[in-house]
Design a protein around this motif. Structure first.
Motif, PDB file in Angstrom:
ATOM      1  N   SER A   4       0.824  -1.202   0.000  1.00  0.00           N
ATOM      2  CA  SER A   4       0.000   0.000   0.000  1.00  0.00           C
ATOM      3  C   SER A   4       0.860   1.254   0.000  1.00  0.00           C
ATOM      4  O   SER A   4       1.648   1.457   0.915  1.00  0.00           O
ATOM      5  N   PRO A   5       0.705   2.094  -0.992  1.00  0.00           N
ATOM      6  CA  PRO A   5       1.452   3.346  -1.019  1.00  0.00           C
ATOM      7  C   PRO A   5       0.821   4.345  -0.050  1.00  0.00           C
ATOM      8  O   PRO A   5      -0.358   4.273   0.250  1.00  0.00           O
ATOM      9  N   CYS A  73      -7.913   2.250  -1.356  1.00  0.00           N
ATOM     10  CA  CYS A  73      -9.060   3.158  -1.311  1.00  0.00           C
ATOM     11  C   CYS A  73      -8.974   4.079  -0.094  1.00  0.00           C
ATOM     12  O   CYS A  73      -9.263   5.276  -0.187  1.00  0.00           O
ATOM     13  N   ILE A  74      -8.611   3.507   1.041  1.00  0.00           N
ATOM     14  CA  ILE A  74      -8.488   4.304   2.269  1.00  0.00           C
ATOM     15  C   ILE A  74      -7.434   5.392   2.073  1.00  0.00           C
ATOM     16  O   ILE A  74      -7.652   6.557   2.430  1.00  0.00           O
ATOM     17  N   ASN A  75      -6.298   5.027   1.490  1.00  0.00           N
ATOM     18  CA  ASN A  75      -5.255   6.023   1.246  1.00  0.00           C
ATOM     19  C   ASN A  75      -5.698   7.065   0.225  1.00  0.00           C
ATOM     20  O   ASN A  75      -5.339   8.233   0.327  1.00  0.00           O
ATOM     21  N   PHE A  76      -6.457   6.602  -0.744  1.00  0.00           N
ATOM     22  CA  PHE A  76      -6.990   7.533  -1.737  1.00  0.00           C
ATOM     23  C   PHE A  76      -7.933   8.544  -1.087  1.00  0.00           C
ATOM     24  O   PHE A  76      -7.908   9.737  -1.400  1.00  0.00           O
ATOM     25  N   PHE A 131     -18.344   4.913   1.681  1.00  0.00           N
ATOM     26  CA  PHE A 131     -17.253   3.977   1.958  1.00  0.00           C
ATOM     27  C   PHE A 131     -16.842   4.025   3.422  1.00  0.00           C
ATOM     28  O   PHE A 131     -16.718   2.996   4.081  1.00  0.00           O
ATOM     29  N   MET A 132     -16.659   5.240   3.932  1.00  0.00           N
ATOM     30  CA  MET A 132     -16.209   5.372   5.313  1.00  0.00           C
ATOM     31  C   MET A 132     -17.246   4.874   6.300  1.00  0.00           C
ATOM     32  O   MET A 132     -16.918   4.232   7.284  1.00  0.00           O
ATOM     33  N   LEU A 133     -18.490   5.156   6.030  1.00  0.00           N
ATOM     34  CA  LEU A 133     -19.539   4.732   6.943  1.00  0.00           C
ATOM     35  C   LEU A 133     -19.597   3.223   7.050  1.00  0.00           C
ATOM     36  O   LEU A 133     -19.790   2.675   8.119  1.00  0.00           O
ATOM     37  N   LYS A 134     -19.405   2.563   5.930  1.00  0.00           N
ATOM     38  CA  LYS A 134     -19.592   1.115   5.948  1.00  0.00           C
ATOM     39  C   LYS A 134     -18.370   0.359   6.420  1.00  0.00           C
ATOM     40  O   LYS A 134     -18.479  -0.722   6.970  1.00  0.00           O
ATOM     41  N   GLU A 135     -17.193   0.931   6.176  1.00  0.00           N
ATOM     42  CA  GLU A 135     -16.002   0.122   6.403  1.00  0.00           C
ATOM     43  C   GLU A 135     -15.096   0.612   7.517  1.00  0.00           C
ATOM     44  O   GLU A 135     -14.436  -0.170   8.161  1.00  0.00           O
ATOM     45  N   LEU A 146      -6.738   6.192   9.095  1.00  0.00           N
ATOM     46  CA  LEU A 146      -7.396   7.460   8.803  1.00  0.00           C
ATOM     47  C   LEU A 146      -7.236   8.460   9.942  1.00  0.00           C
ATOM     48  O   LEU A 146      -7.101   9.654   9.714  1.00  0.00           O
ATOM     49  N   TYR A 147      -7.215   7.957  11.164  1.00  0.00           N
ATOM     50  CA  TYR A 147      -7.111   8.856  12.310  1.00  0.00           C
ATOM     51  C   TYR A 147      -5.794   9.618  12.280  1.00  0.00           C
ATOM     52  O   TYR A 147      -5.767  10.844  12.378  1.00  0.00           O
ATOM     53  N   HIS A 148      -4.712   8.899  12.127  1.00  0.00           N
ATOM     54  CA  HIS A 148      -3.405   9.539  12.169  1.00  0.00           C
ATOM     55  C   HIS A 148      -3.086  10.306  10.894  1.00  0.00           C
ATOM     56  O   HIS A 148      -2.383  11.308  10.915  1.00  0.00           O
TER      57      HIS A 148
END
Lengths: 235, 235
Positions: A4-5, A73-76, A131-135, A146-148
């Motif tokens: 993961s980049p 996706c999270i990084n995106f 996306f954020m709500l579900k995962e 995502l927090y940091h």
DNA sequence: ATTTTTTAATCAATCGTTTGATTGAAAATC
DNA sequence: GATTTTCAATCAAACGATTGATTAAAAAAT
């Protein structure tokens, strides 16, 4: 590339015009769409590949499988939010630590304005929010990412802004909670959109509706800042 | 019974002590748990049955399949919320239409208090919130179910309370939007709990933390009501 | 020519559902 | 009152379909 980049690395990778970059872009876009609508478990790699017009195996090749694509996706998302919030995030903490209460309040309302516009009108915001709500609330390590990456640095700066605007101490618990309350207002009015549209009798959120939303949240957050300022001695 | 009972029918069915009623209770309880944690698609009927200590086939027998069990969960949730909100819902509209501004504000804050306590401390609230956000809000027909069953009658009464407390007209758009903003504050501070705990340095939300949350939301909503009251002429 | 990328085919595992047999307690019959 | 019948409820087992992952060869890019 199978690991993961970081968001910054991802930005460079996706900006290039190599064939693989396009495939990666298409796969992430498609995954974001499907994950946000049907959830991670409810999305098949086949549907992701089909929407992206790519082969199923390309997910394993570029992202080391479905889970890797999810991490990408999270990084995106972190990258996207970072871009939108750059007005706040790009400023060093030292830059906003000496703003006057009036300047700080202006900055806060400016930021609120951007967040509302983004969440309410950006075509990708719907996918990101879904996306954020579900995962996000599911896996602790993904919450951490995502927090940091986004939440903490953003909140740190918003807290300083709130502190300058209200005279409250930066470490104040009620200040931190008030910021959650503020964010809750503008996020909920977006993610409960199906209910909002029904309740308001709206067909969609166009310019007029956006203005109404901004108006009420503007007033509400100004009132919150006034309340927090009570009993504090501005310079 | 293979079709979906209404919340009131469901209440009677689940209250009986027949063998099938216990199985249904166990299955709904289990489904709520798993749906809220892993989502609908991410939950297997086998895990639901295992947690409920029931046979897999009992899901098809009692609820006509996984989708039917989901519908039963939604009705169960509507029932639960209806119980919690009975303080507001049980009053007829005519009862609250003539409250004084002070009485109306007291009622609002009392209702807020109950909603915060429920969302923050009820063991089932986390599952209910997770379930609704992850699954319900994306299916139009399920949005309809919850909207007409719970949301609309509740909002109608809250709107009247807000109207009485602020002097604003009941049909005012900004009044309706303000109520969304209010609900957003207390809902978000619950559904973003992982972020709240991290940000506040809390291990859990106990009595002390609950009091802090109530305090800030109390102040914020009071400030919102004050702001809405501006320019209005209370009797 | 070498590496990178895409493709189609196949894998074991798991999915929701269905099946036919079995249980135990009411309902009906004698 | 004893026996038979009925029926809701549960059970283990198996169904076809779909899942994410893997493979090796073809195609494209460098």
């Amino acid at each position: 590339m199978t690991n993961s980049p970081t968001p910054n690395e991802l930005r460079e990778v996706l900006a290039s015009d190599t064939p693989s970059a396009k495939t990666k872009r298409d796969l992430i876009e498609s995954a974001l769409y499907h994950f946000g609508r049907e959830g991670y478990a409810g999305t098949s790699t086949r549907s992701i590949a089909q929407t992206a017009k790519a082969n199923i195996a390309s997910i394993a090749y570029h992202f080391d499988g479905k889970a890797g694509l999810k991490r990408a996706c999270i990084n995106f998302i972190a990258m996207s939010i970072g871009d939108v919030m750059s007005v706040v995030l790009n400023r060093k903490l030292s830059d906003i630590e000496h703003l006057s209460p009036e300047e700080a309040r202006t900055k806060i309302l400016e930021m609120i304005d951007r967040m509302i516009t983004f969440t309410q009108t950006n075509k990708r915001a719907e996918l990101v929010i879904g996306f954020m709500l579900k995962e996000v609330l599911h896996s602790p390590e993904e919450v951490d990412t995502l927090y940091h990456l986004i939440f903490e640095p953003l909140m740190d700066r918003v807290t300083v802004l709130f502190s300058r605007a209200t005279g409250q101490h930066v470490a104040s618990d009620e200040l931190k909670l008030a910021i959650f309350a503020m964010i809750g207002q503008l996020l909920y009015i977006r993610l409960a959109r199906p209910l909002v549209l029904k309740r308001m009798g709206w067909q969609a959120v166009g310019p007029d509706e956006l203005a109404q939303i901004k108006s009420i949240l503007h007033r509400s957050i100004n009132a919150l800042l006034d309340e927090l300022s009570k009993g504090s001695n501005h310079a």
